[in-house]
Design an enzyme around this catalytic site. Structure first.
Site, PDB file in Angstrom:
ATOM      1  N   GLU A  25      39.459  36.427  43.127  1.00 36.33           N
ATOM      2  CA  GLU A  25      39.592  36.135  41.772  1.00 36.33           C
ATOM      3  C   GLU A  25      40.539  34.798  41.748  1.00 36.33           C
ATOM      4  O   GLU A  25      40.313  33.972  40.976  1.00 36.33           O
ATOM      5  CB  GLU A  25      40.280  37.131  41.185  1.00 36.33           C
ATOM      6  CG  GLU A  25      40.876  37.061  39.642  1.00 36.33           C
ATOM      7  CD  GLU A  25      41.780  38.019  39.228  1.00 36.33           C
ATOM      8  OE1 GLU A  25      41.963  38.011  38.014  1.00 36.33           O
ATOM      9  OE2 GLU A  25      42.284  38.855  39.886  1.00 36.33           O
ATOM     10  N   HIS A  26      41.570  34.570  42.549  1.00 43.68           N
ATOM     11  CA  HIS A  26      42.379  33.803  42.688  1.00 43.68           C
ATOM     12  C   HIS A  26      42.548  33.120  44.315  1.00 43.68           C
ATOM     13  O   HIS A  26      42.661  33.965  45.066  1.00 43.68           O
ATOM     14  CB  HIS A  26      44.110  34.012  42.485  1.00 43.68           C
ATOM     15  CG  HIS A  26      44.155  34.632  40.936  1.00 43.68           C
ATOM     16  ND1 HIS A  26      44.320  36.004  40.904  1.00 43.68           N
ATOM     17  CD2 HIS A  26      44.351  34.037  40.004  1.00 43.68           C
ATOM     18  CE1 HIS A  26      44.399  36.228  39.565  1.00 43.68           C
ATOM     19  NE2 HIS A  26      44.577  34.980  38.968  1.00 43.68           N
TER      20      HIS A  26
END
Length: 345
Positions: free
Chosen positions: A322-323
């Protein structure tokens, strides 16, 4: 954090190492959420207030925050003002435009951009007030010009809403802040109550009960759209011997503290770097207000030794975090090599 050396694993072991834990939703949770949804649909504010009393310990009467004037630490206020400006500058550049094009003689095709008329923004506030989520949802909605915007967030045991959430909402021009959270808030936004309007789309993350409620609402005939069923937060950090351990450790903990189910992955090009960062994680964890949550997330997290930065990026693409944080000098040269990540820093 468990540490593995990538070159020592075969293909099956590599796939297993990057496998996220299965998200198991108990049948009881789904039954409970369905019951809450049906009850709020039938009894409106009365049911919504009863569930808030049961789960959050206060009666949200009135439903909306009445006093939007707050006192905030000047440093926090300045940081939020800066974030608001930065988020706005970015989203103003990515806006959609209207256009008309003649695809063949006599045939014109047009795209018109119209804001969603009524939206609900869900902001978690149970274990921590996610003021950043207010800005990340509120700023784009301001730019889009959605005519009706309602923000729902759980209150504390006294029914109060964190001042930073109120301030962030005010920055975004939102003055309807409902002191309701959980599945009952999603039901209120989906069906409408005496206080909450039935909205066209619901945005925002939440726990498994919120996620189930959003999914159920979106699956109903005539139900609202949703942004997505959000899963546990996750981050992957790539580091080298030149990476300041304090930076990498802070980035890892920034997601580990979200939830015990959060996923944290560290990839470095040597064992010494991983050791230094892990020691720094322990130091920062000791003074972290949410250390119990972060520590639990770290138990299920992973550190990987890669042969080179190129291999580290390949591993990241396989995991698709996601990050993704490229925490080393010269990271710009890998910008075209990152193909699977939600956001890249």
């Amino acid at each position: 954090m468990k540490t593995i050396v990538w070159k020592d694993l075969n293909e099956r072991e590599r796939k297993a190492a990057l496998q996220r834990p299965a998200s198991v939703v108990g049948a009881d949770a789904a039954v409970s959420v369905r019951a809450i949804m049906d009850d709020v649909k039938a009894r409106g504010d009365t049911a919504m207030r009863e569930y808030t009393q049961r789960f959050d310990g206060f009666d949200p009467d009135p439903v909306y925050v009445e006093d939007l004037k707050v006192k905030l630490d000047p440093a926090l206020r300045a940081a939020m003002d800066a974030a608001y400006d930065n988020i706005g500058r970015f989203h103003e550049q990515q806006g959609y435009r209207n256009f008309t094009i003649e695809t063949m003689p006599g045939l014109a095709c047009e795209r018109r951009v119209v804001p969603v008329q009524k939206i609900g923004l869900y902001i978690p506030g149970g274990t921590a007030p996610l003021l950043s989520t207010v800005l990340m949802l509120g700023v784009p909605s301001r730019i889009a010009g959605n005519p009706v915007r309602v923000l729902c967030t759980p209150g504390d045991r006294q029914g109060g809403v964190h001042p930073a959430i109120i301030y962030a909402a005010r920055l975004c021009g939102i003055d309807r802040i409902a002191r309701v959270g959980g599945a009952q808030a999603i039901a209120g936004l989906a069906y409408g109550t005496e206080s909450l309007p039935a909205v066209n789309k619901i945005f925002g993350p939440g726990n498994i009960y919120v996620t189930l409620a959003k999914t159920m609402a979106a699956q109903e005939a005539g139900g609202p759209a949703i942004d997505m069923p959000a899963g546990p937060s996750e981050v992957l950090v790539i580091a080298t011997k030149d990476t300041p351990p304090a930076y990498a450790a802070a980035d890892l903990l920034s997601q580990a503290e979200h939830d015990v189910a959060s996923q944290v992955v560290l990839i470095a090009t040597d064992m010494e770097t991983i050791g230094a960062i892990q020691r720094e994680v322990e130091c920062q964890l000791a003074v972290l207000p949410r250390r119990n949550i972060a520590a639990k997330a770290l138990e299920n997290s992973l550190a990987i030794v890669a042969a080179a930065l190129e291999e580290a990026v390949e591993i990241s693409n396989l995991y698709a975090p996601e990050h993704l944080i490229l925490c080393f000098d010269g990271a710009e040269r890998f910008r075209d090599h990152v193909t699977h990540a939600g956001s890249v820093f």
